[in-house]
Design an enzyme around this catalytic site. Structure first.
Site, PDB file in Angstrom:
ATOM      1  N   GLY A 140       0.889  -1.051  -0.043  1.00  0.00           N
ATOM      2  CA  GLY A 140       0.089  -0.122   0.057  1.00  0.00           C
ATOM      3  C   GLY A 140       1.011   1.195   0.163  1.00  0.00           C
ATOM      4  N   SER A 141       0.310   2.350   0.545  1.00  0.00           N
ATOM      5  CA  SER A 141       0.945   3.572   0.636  1.00  0.00           C
ATOM      6  C   SER A 141       1.958   3.864   1.570  1.00  0.00           C
ATOM      7  CB  SER A 141      -0.032   4.850   0.598  1.00  0.00           C
ATOM      8  OG  SER A 141      -0.668   4.637   1.992  1.00  0.00           O
ATOM      9  N   PRO A 142       2.864   4.581   1.587  1.00  0.00           N
ATOM     10  CA  PRO A 142       3.803   4.779   2.473  1.00  0.00           C
ATOM     11  C   PRO A 142       3.266   5.472   3.802  1.00  0.00           C
ATOM     12  CG  PRO A 142       4.798   5.769   0.531  1.00  0.00           C
ATOM     13  CD  PRO A 142       3.385   5.327   0.224  1.00  0.00           C
TER      14      PRO A 142
ATOM     15  N   GLU B 175       5.743  -3.050   1.149  1.00  0.00           N
ATOM     16  CA  GLU B 175       5.658  -3.092  -0.334  1.00  0.00           C
ATOM     17  C   GLU B 175       4.991  -1.812  -0.617  1.00  0.00           C
ATOM     18  OE1 GLU B 175       7.707  -4.333  -2.290  1.00  0.00           O
ATOM     19  OE2 GLU B 175       8.408  -6.074  -1.288  1.00  0.00           O
TER      20      GLU B 175
ATOM     21  N   GLY C 221       1.837   2.646   5.463  1.00  0.00           N
ATOM     22  CA  GLY C 221       3.108   1.802   5.892  1.00  0.00           C
ATOM     23  C   GLY C 221       3.468   2.448   7.217  1.00  0.00           C
TER      24      GLY C 221
ATOM     25  N   CYS D 197       2.106   0.961  -8.383  1.00  0.00           N
ATOM     26  CA  CYS D 197       3.148   1.464  -7.521  1.00  0.00           C
ATOM     27  C   CYS D 197       4.554   1.294  -8.445  1.00  0.00           C
ATOM     28  CB  CYS D 197       3.375   0.492  -6.226  1.00  0.00           C
ATOM     29  SG  CYS D 197       3.542  -1.432  -6.762  1.00  0.00           S
TER      30      CYS D 197
END
Length: 485
Positions: A185-187, A207, A190, A245
């Site tokens: 997913g997104s930072p 990831e 994350g 991504c």
């Protein structure tokens, strides 16, 4: 949620998931699921994302099928203890590295590839002998429901469970103790995952994403330029209409070559997808209204809108944004500071293509860098002077399906790696096992200390290849010690 975690943990503790027969049965179950439920998968992907069956097979079913088949073929080899090289100073001894499952893995899947990004890490966890709790994305509800209803029919329901829900369910799951958390997913999310994992010292694989650049060099050959432009178009708009991504986020090109690149990009966009918004084909839609508005807002900035040289039309009702090319949008605009994750492609010009290295290094480390060049000197500079999760020359996104190479990010773009054997390793603990004998005892390792023992220790650490000599010296020291007593 406690009951779900407790059930799969009890299954793991029973030892059932450790055997090769169980692992192979689950991997075969995934292959059976993919073969027998292919049409249902295509329909779920069409409803959630508007994906064409060819795209669904290429990016979802095919990826998972290839991964499961590879794991089924190789799992026994991966499980086998690896012989460890033991220095002669340990003689007589033998060593091995044994891969053991971590335990119960919590896997968060992403919405943009809701089947492959769910099953691919599950395949790694199963092949390593773990029990699994899978949380599909609620932003792809049809695919989430499909996984929840279908997986129990093909896989061990006491060891592999699917939990559906939104943010509240994810937060509840994160309160529990897991042996591994795998997140795609997104930072931003994350960071939440990593913070929750830290409470229990749970290892994580993240990831994430980032702004993946493509460097477009002057390839001199007209045919090569066309192939490069075709691959850029396929990599930007092909996988989920830019919602990937590893998709190309922006292109760096010399000013004198920009017009050639733009002309070629337009040519292939029209060939692949059509010439206007009403006749677009083979494009996934934006996943939901929130993401549609987010991408559309990137274009609403007047300075950004002024840089649009192709496309830009939107269909809010059907949540479609046509492939859009922008030339030199402001570098401080959101479109150049945030991950686009949509069908907008900025082209950034520079005087010399080597300036692209400094441009990339001035930003967060990307998940991937793509460089279209035949210049070996430039290739080496990019390789040595940039950092990214992966680096691909003269193509884009294909590295994702290469099981013999690790896939993962670095820095802002992620933590950890998977695919093929690397997935097995990600969900395993490599345990060192050393077997020693009682036959020989080296007295220099014990007090009382003296000069001879100091020299022995120095040599043992500095010159391992003379271990046998050290052994003899140690025995001589032992003999002298015994004589003096």
């Amino acid at each position: 949620m406690n009951g779900v975690e407790e059930e799969v943990r009890n299954t793991f503790r029973s030892g059932r998931t450790r055997g090769v027969a169980w692992r192979k049965a689950q991997l075969q179950g995934i292959l059976n699921l993919l073969a027998e439920k292919e049409d249902e998968i295509f329909e779920a992907l069409k409803q959630d994302l508007g994906k064409h069956p060819v795209e669904s097979y290429r990016d979802e079913v095919g990826v998972a099928k290839k991964s499961a088949a590879n794991a089924l073929r190789c799992v026994e080899k991966w499980m086998a203890p690896q012989k460890g090289r033991i220095p002669l100073v340990f003689f007589p001894a033998r060593g091995a590295v044994v891969s053991e499952p971590l335990g119960v893995a919590l896997i968060f899947a992403s919405w943009n590839f809701p089947i492959s990004l769910a099953l691919d890490p599950v395949i790694g966890a199963i092949s390593a002998g773990n029990a699994v709790v899978l949380k599909p994305s609620d932003l792809a509800p049809k695919c989430s429901s499909f996984l929840a209803n279908t997986i129990p029919l093909y896989l061990d329901p006491e060891a592999i469970k699917v939990v559906e829900g939104g943010k509240d369910v994810a937060e509840e799951l994160l309160q529990l103790k897991w042996d591994k958390i795998f997140f795609t997913g997104s930072p931003q999310v994350g960071r939440v995952i990593m913070s929750a994992a830290a409470k229990h010292l749970t290892p994580v694989t993240l990831e994430l994403g980032g702004k993946c650049p493509a460097i477009f060099d002057n390839l001199s050959n007209s045919s090569d330029l066309q192939v490069a432009a075709k691959r850029i178009v396929g990599a930007k708009w092909g996988p989920c209409n830019g919602q990937a991504c590893i998709g190309i986020d922006y292109v760096l090109v010399e000013t004198q070559l920009a017009s050639v690149l733009i002309e070629l990009l337009q040519k292939f966009i029209k060939r692949f997808y059509g010439e206007n918004l009403k006749t677009l084909e083979n494009l996934s839609r934006i996943v939901n209204k929130h993401h549609f508005d987010r991408v559309y807002n990137l274009l609403k900035d007047p300075k950004v809108a002024a840089s649009v040289i192709y496309g830009g039309s939107v269909d809010e009702e059907n949540m479609l944004i046509e492939p859009t090319i922008l030339l030199n949008p402001p570098l401080d605009a959101d479109i150049m500071t945030e991950e686009i994750f949509g069908p907008l492609l900025p082209i950034i010009t520079m005087n010399n293509i080597e300036e692209s290295i400094q441009f990339i290094n001035s930003r967060e480390k990307p998940l991937a860098i793509y460089a279209f060049t035949k210049n070996d000197s430039l290739k080496e500079k990019i390789l040595q002077e940039t950092s990214s999760g992966s680096l691909t020359f003269n193509d884009a996104i294909v590295q994702f399906i290469c099981d013999t190479l690790p896939f993962g990010g670095v820095g802002q773009s992620g933590l950890g790696r998977y695919h093929g054997k690397f997935s097995f390793d990600t969900f395993s603990h490599e345990k060192a096992v050393l077997h020693r004998s009682f036959l020989i005892e080296l007295e220099p390792r014990y007090p009382p200390w003296n000069n001879f023992k100091m020299e022995f220790v120095r040599l043992a650490y500095n010159y391992d290849y003379v271990g046998l000599v050290l052994l003899l010296l140690g025995l001589r020291g032992l003999f002298r010690t015994n004589r003096s007593q």
